[in-house]
Every structure is written in structure tokens, then in C-alpha cells.
Scaffold this motif. Structure first.
Motif, PDB file in Angstrom:
ATOM      1  N   ASP A 140      -4.325  -7.434  -0.708  1.00  0.00           N
ATOM      2  CA  ASP A 140      -4.253  -8.843  -0.320  1.00  0.00           C
ATOM      3  C   ASP A 140      -3.622  -9.775  -1.352  1.00  0.00           C
ATOM      4  O   ASP A 140      -3.843 -10.985  -1.300  1.00  0.00           O
ATOM      5  N   GLY A 141      -2.819  -9.256  -2.252  1.00  0.00           N
ATOM      6  CA  GLY A 141      -2.151 -10.106  -3.237  1.00  0.00           C
ATOM      7  C   GLY A 141      -1.170 -11.070  -2.591  1.00  0.00           C
ATOM      8  O   GLY A 141      -1.105 -12.247  -2.967  1.00  0.00           O
ATOM      9  N   GLY A 142      -0.420 -10.592  -1.627  1.00  0.00           N
ATOM     10  CA  GLY A 142       0.535 -11.457  -0.931  1.00  0.00           C
ATOM     11  C   GLY A 142      -0.162 -12.567  -0.178  1.00  0.00           C
ATOM     12  O   GLY A 142       0.289 -13.719  -0.171  1.00  0.00           O
ATOM     13  N   LEU A 174       0.850  -1.181   0.000  1.00  0.00           N
ATOM     14  CA  LEU A 174       0.000   0.000   0.000  1.00  0.00           C
ATOM     15  C   LEU A 174       0.889   1.235   0.000  1.00  0.00           C
ATOM     16  O   LEU A 174       2.061   1.173   0.333  1.00  0.00           O
ATOM     17  N   HIS A 175       0.320   2.341  -0.422  1.00  0.00           N
ATOM     18  CA  HIS A 175       1.058   3.603  -0.451  1.00  0.00           C
ATOM     19  C   HIS A 175       0.719   4.396   0.801  1.00  0.00           C
ATOM     20  O   HIS A 175      -0.441   4.480   1.199  1.00  0.00           O
ATOM     21  N   LYS A 224      -3.298   6.032   3.836  1.00  0.00           N
ATOM     22  CA  LYS A 224      -2.893   4.741   3.294  1.00  0.00           C
ATOM     23  C   LYS A 224      -3.860   4.320   2.200  1.00  0.00           C
ATOM     24  O   LYS A 224      -5.074   4.408   2.376  1.00  0.00           O
ATOM     25  N   GLU A 225      -3.289   3.861   1.072  1.00  0.00           N
ATOM     26  CA  GLU A 225      -4.128   3.479  -0.049  1.00  0.00           C
ATOM     27  C   GLU A 225      -3.503   2.297  -0.783  1.00  0.00           C
ATOM     28  O   GLU A 225      -2.308   2.284  -1.062  1.00  0.00           O
ATOM     29  N   HIS A 226      -4.326   1.304  -1.100  1.00  0.00           N
ATOM     30  CA  HIS A 226      -3.871   0.122  -1.830  1.00  0.00           C
ATOM     31  C   HIS A 226      -3.924   0.412  -3.326  1.00  0.00           C
ATOM     32  O   HIS A 226      -4.830  -0.030  -4.034  1.00  0.00           O
ATOM     33  N   ILE A 227      -2.927   1.127  -3.835  1.00  0.00           N
ATOM     34  CA  ILE A 227      -2.958   1.552  -5.240  1.00  0.00           C
ATOM     35  C   ILE A 227      -2.710   0.400  -6.212  1.00  0.00           C
ATOM     36  O   ILE A 227      -3.057   0.495  -7.379  1.00  0.00           O
ATOM     37  N   PHE A 228      -2.114  -0.706  -5.748  1.00  0.00           N
ATOM     38  CA  PHE A 228      -1.875  -1.857  -6.613  1.00  0.00           C
ATOM     39  C   PHE A 228      -2.835  -3.000  -6.302  1.00  0.00           C
ATOM     40  O   PHE A 228      -2.630  -4.126  -6.729  1.00  0.00           O
ATOM     41  N   GLY A 229      -3.871  -2.748  -5.555  1.00  0.00           N
ATOM     42  CA  GLY A 229      -4.806  -3.788  -5.137  1.00  0.00           C
ATOM     43  C   GLY A 229      -4.449  -4.277  -3.749  1.00  0.00           C
ATOM     44  O   GLY A 229      -3.360  -4.013  -3.236  1.00  0.00           O
ATOM     45  N   ALA A 252       3.730  -7.358   4.996  1.00  0.00           N
ATOM     46  CA  ALA A 252       3.430  -6.520   3.846  1.00  0.00           C
ATOM     47  C   ALA A 252       4.110  -5.170   4.038  1.00  0.00           C
ATOM     48  O   ALA A 252       3.795  -4.451   4.989  1.00  0.00           O
ATOM     49  N   LEU A 253       5.039  -4.865   3.165  1.00  0.00           N
ATOM     50  CA  LEU A 253       5.785  -3.609   3.249  1.00  0.00           C
ATOM     51  C   LEU A 253       5.103  -2.519   2.431  1.00  0.00           C
ATOM     52  O   LEU A 253       4.672  -2.764   1.310  1.00  0.00           O
TER      53      LEU A 253
END
Length: 115
Positions: free
Chosen positions: A43-45, A27-28, A36-41, A59-60
């Protein structure tokens, strides 16, 4: 995520234990307001870890401070040891150390030095 998937598959093919997944840029974090914003989506990890029956170690975030301190040659965990980001790094490191210790010497390579 595709790179992580390929990595897990490659290591399993050559019998290298996979300790878990660390999601990078999960997240950014805005350097101005802390939003905080999940710009790439999101819970992928966790999805990769579940699909490959392993653990999400952490999650970094994508944070400007990480890049700035790294460029100066000083890890954020040294400059800001109690920051939220440093605590994430420390948590991941503790999980990795614990997993390695639990595996014991049976899975560790034998190293010898000879003349």
C-alpha cells in the motif's frame, strides 16, 4: 516511495498537473506457481496518493514476464492481452485517458509550428 514523493512535489512546484500515482513493483508474482507477495511492503502507492490528495491509478507487479517481453521489444499487452498483468496496464491507461479528457484543452499546452 521517496522518488514518487519528490516527483509529485517537483511537478506541483512547476504547475504540472499530477494525474495520479502508479505503484511499480507493488508485489512479486512467482513465475512458477503464481504466488503473490508484497516483498517491498504493501500500500505504498495508496499512501502517497492519499498524502498528496491524488488518485492511485494502479499497482504494477514485479513479474518476470514483463521484463522478458520488454527485452524482446514486445509489450506484454500485445503478447498476452487478456492476462492479469495486461488488464492492470489497460486499466491504468483507461484511467489516465479519462483524466486527461476531463481536464480538457484548458490545461493542455498550445503547440504551433512555424518556419
Amino acid at each position: 516511495l521517496l522518488d514518487a514523493q519528490k516527483g509529485v512535489e517537483m511537478f506541483r512546484k512547476v504547475n504540472v498537473p499530477v494525474l495520479g500515482v502508479v505503484e511499480n513493483m507493488s508485489l512479486h508474482i512467482c513465475s512458477e506457481c503464481g504466488h503473490k507477495e508484497h516483498i517491498f511492503g504493501a500500500d505504498g502507492g495508496a499512501r502517497i496518493a492519499k498524502d498528496y490528495d491524488t488518485e492511485l491509478l494502479g499497482a504494477l507487479p514485479l513479474a518476470l514476464s514483463i521484463r522478458e517481453y520488454t527485452d524482446k521489444g514486445t509489450p506484454i499487452v500485445v503478447v498476452e492481452p487478456e492476462s492479469e498483468i495486461s488488464l492492470i496496464y489497460k486499466s491504468i491507461a483507461e484511467k489516465v485517458a479519462d483524466k486527461v479528457a476531463k481536464q480538457g484543452s484548458q490545461s493542455a499546452p498550445s503547440i504551433s509550428i512555424e518556419d
